[in-house]
Design a protein around this motif. Structure first.
Motif, PDB file in Angstrom:
ATOM      1  N   THR A 177       0.835  -1.204   0.000  1.00  0.00           N
ATOM      2  CA  THR A 177       0.000   0.000   0.000  1.00  0.00           C
ATOM      3  C   THR A 177       0.869   1.253   0.000  1.00  0.00           C
ATOM      4  OG1 THR A 177      -1.754  -1.133   1.214  1.00  0.00           O
ATOM      5  CG2 THR A 177      -1.795   1.265   1.280  1.00  0.00           C
TER       6      THR A 177
ATOM      7  N   THR B 129       0.265   5.874  -0.349  1.00  0.00           N
ATOM      8  CA  THR B 129      -0.681   6.983  -0.385  1.00  0.00           C
ATOM      9  C   THR B 129       0.025   8.246  -0.876  1.00  0.00           C
ATOM     10  OG1 THR B 129      -1.943   6.052   1.451  1.00  0.00           O
ATOM     11  CG2 THR B 129      -2.253   8.396   1.018  1.00  0.00           C
TER      12      THR B 129
ATOM     13  N   GLN C 173     -11.294  14.549  -7.203  1.00  0.00           N
ATOM     14  CA  GLN C 173     -11.664  13.137  -7.131  1.00  0.00           C
ATOM     15  C   GLN C 173     -12.144  12.611  -8.486  1.00  0.00           C
ATOM     16  OE1 GLN C 173     -15.187  12.279  -4.710  1.00  0.00           O
ATOM     17  NE2 GLN C 173     -13.920  10.844  -3.547  1.00  0.00           N
TER      18      GLN C 173
ATOM     19  N   ARG D  48     -10.561   9.545 -10.745  1.00  0.00           N
ATOM     20  CA  ARG D  48     -11.399   8.381 -11.074  1.00  0.00           C
ATOM     21  C   ARG D  48     -11.511   8.208 -12.581  1.00  0.00           C
ATOM     22  NH1 ARG D  48     -17.197   6.630 -11.433  1.00  0.00           N
ATOM     23  NH2 ARG D  48     -17.476   8.713 -12.237  1.00  0.00           N
TER      24      ARG D  48
ATOM     25  N   ASP E 123     -15.675   7.377  -4.954  1.00  0.00           N
ATOM     26  CA  ASP E 123     -14.464   7.508  -4.144  1.00  0.00           C
ATOM     27  C   ASP E 123     -13.497   6.333  -4.280  1.00  0.00           C
ATOM     28  OD1 ASP E 123     -15.965   5.589  -2.842  1.00  0.00           O
ATOM     29  OD2 ASP E 123     -15.693   6.463  -0.847  1.00  0.00           O
ATOM     30  N   GLY E 124     -13.650   5.535  -5.328  1.00  0.00           N
ATOM     31  CA  GLY E 124     -12.688   4.458  -5.484  1.00  0.00           C
ATOM     32  C   GLY E 124     -12.991   3.517  -6.628  1.00  0.00           C
TER      33      GLY E 124
ATOM     34  N   ARG F  86      -6.641  -1.860  -5.682  1.00  0.00           N
ATOM     35  CA  ARG F  86      -7.644  -1.007  -5.037  1.00  0.00           C
ATOM     36  C   ARG F  86      -7.149   0.432  -5.024  1.00  0.00           C
ATOM     37  NH1 ARG F  86      -7.667  -4.679   0.326  1.00  0.00           N
ATOM     38  NH2 ARG F  86      -8.353  -6.620  -0.641  1.00  0.00           N
ATOM     39  N   TRP F  87      -8.044   1.343  -5.382  1.00  0.00           N
ATOM     40  CA  TRP F  87      -7.730   2.764  -5.396  1.00  0.00           C
ATOM     41  C   TRP F  87      -8.793   3.489  -4.580  1.00  0.00           C
ATOM     42  CZ3 TRP F  87      -3.412   4.249  -8.141  1.00  0.00           C
ATOM     43  CH2 TRP F  87      -2.879   3.284  -8.995  1.00  0.00           C
ATOM     44  N   ARG F  88      -8.427   4.084  -3.456  1.00  0.00           N
ATOM     45  CA  ARG F  88      -9.351   4.873  -2.636  1.00  0.00           C
ATOM     46  C   ARG F  88      -9.010   6.348  -2.840  1.00  0.00           C
ATOM     47  NH1 ARG F  88      -8.002   3.700   2.535  1.00  0.00           N
ATOM     48  NH2 ARG F  88      -7.044   5.721   2.823  1.00  0.00           N
TER      49      ARG F  88
ATOM     50  N   THR G  16      -9.899  10.136  -1.681  1.00  0.00           N
ATOM     51  CA  THR G  16     -10.539  10.975  -0.686  1.00  0.00           C
ATOM     52  C   THR G  16     -10.469  12.425  -1.139  1.00  0.00           C
ATOM     53  OG1 THR G  16      -9.874   9.430   1.051  1.00  0.00           O
ATOM     54  CG2 THR G  16     -10.559  11.636   1.758  1.00  0.00           C
TER      55      THR G  16
ATOM     56  N   THR H 253      -5.025   6.425  -2.131  1.00  0.00           N
ATOM     57  CA  THR H 253      -4.348   5.268  -1.558  1.00  0.00           C
ATOM     58  C   THR H 253      -4.493   4.111  -2.533  1.00  0.00           C
ATOM     59  OG1 THR H 253      -4.788   6.000   0.690  1.00  0.00           O
ATOM     60  CG2 THR H 253      -4.274   3.656   0.387  1.00  0.00           C
ATOM     61  N   HIS H 254      -3.364   3.538  -2.897  1.00  0.00           N
ATOM     62  CA  HIS H 254      -3.360   2.390  -3.808  1.00  0.00           C
ATOM     63  C   HIS H 254      -2.866   1.172  -3.042  1.00  0.00           C
ATOM     64  CE1 HIS H 254      -2.966  -0.253  -7.125  1.00  0.00           C
ATOM     65  NE2 HIS H 254      -1.676  -0.085  -7.315  1.00  0.00           N
TER      66      HIS H 254
END
Length: 164
Positions: free
Chosen positions: A5, A7, A14, A18, A70-71, A86-88, A90, A99-100
């Motif tokens: 992970t 960040t 955002q 995306r 958001d992700g 996973r990509w979050r 914020t 955050t990846h």
């Protein structure tokens, strides 16, 4: 199963981030693990398996499994290797914290586990360049010299291949 992970805060909203993550036709421009995706789609369709040429051996597929404001989550499958990316995202106003997380399973990723630690950082740096108007091609890695970030070299172990 192994997880990595990282960040970053990006100077992009955002939606912009995306949209880059969902631009399936341009995935290989900033994610060097993917050489190409066999599609005419501009935007990734949820659940659709896209044939992909990757750095992994054998035939591979990329499937977007979750798309939210958001992700984004995708799954890369190749013989003996599965990655859940996973990509979050914020929203921080004019910037976004991204955050990846990569979750790897399978014997191929088990063999490569020592070369993967820097990959989320590298992907986020390439995403940053793309989102902030730069060119991801300015960021690259080589086994002998390490990761090149804006002209600076971060050391890598000889033989490591961290360009995923």
């Amino acid at each position: 199963m192994t997880q990595y992970t990282a960040t970053r805060v990006l100077r992009a909203d955002q939606r912009t981030i995306r949209d880059i993550l969902l631009d399936i036709g341009q995935l290989s421009d900033w994610n060097p693990a993917v050489h190409s995706i066999d599609t005419d789609d501009q935007i990734a369709a949820l659940g659709k398996r896209y044939p992909a040429a990757t750095r992994l051996p054998g035939r591979a597929f990329v499937t977007y499994t979750n798309i939210q404001a958001d992700g984004v989550v995708w799954r890369l499958e190749a013989p003996g290797a599965v990655e859940e990316g996973r990509w979050r995202i914020t929203d921080l106003g004019r910037t976004s914290e991204v955050t990846h997380t990569m979750v790897h399973t399978g014997p191929v990723f088990m063999l490569l586990r020592h070369t993967m630690r820097a990959v989320p950082d590298l992907r986020l740096d390439r995403l940053r360049l793309r989102a902030e108007g730069g060119h991801a091609s300015a960021l690259h890695a080589t086994p002998a010299s390490g990761i090149v970030l804006g002209g600076r070299v971060a050391p890598a172990s000889p033989g490591d291949d961290v360009e995923l």
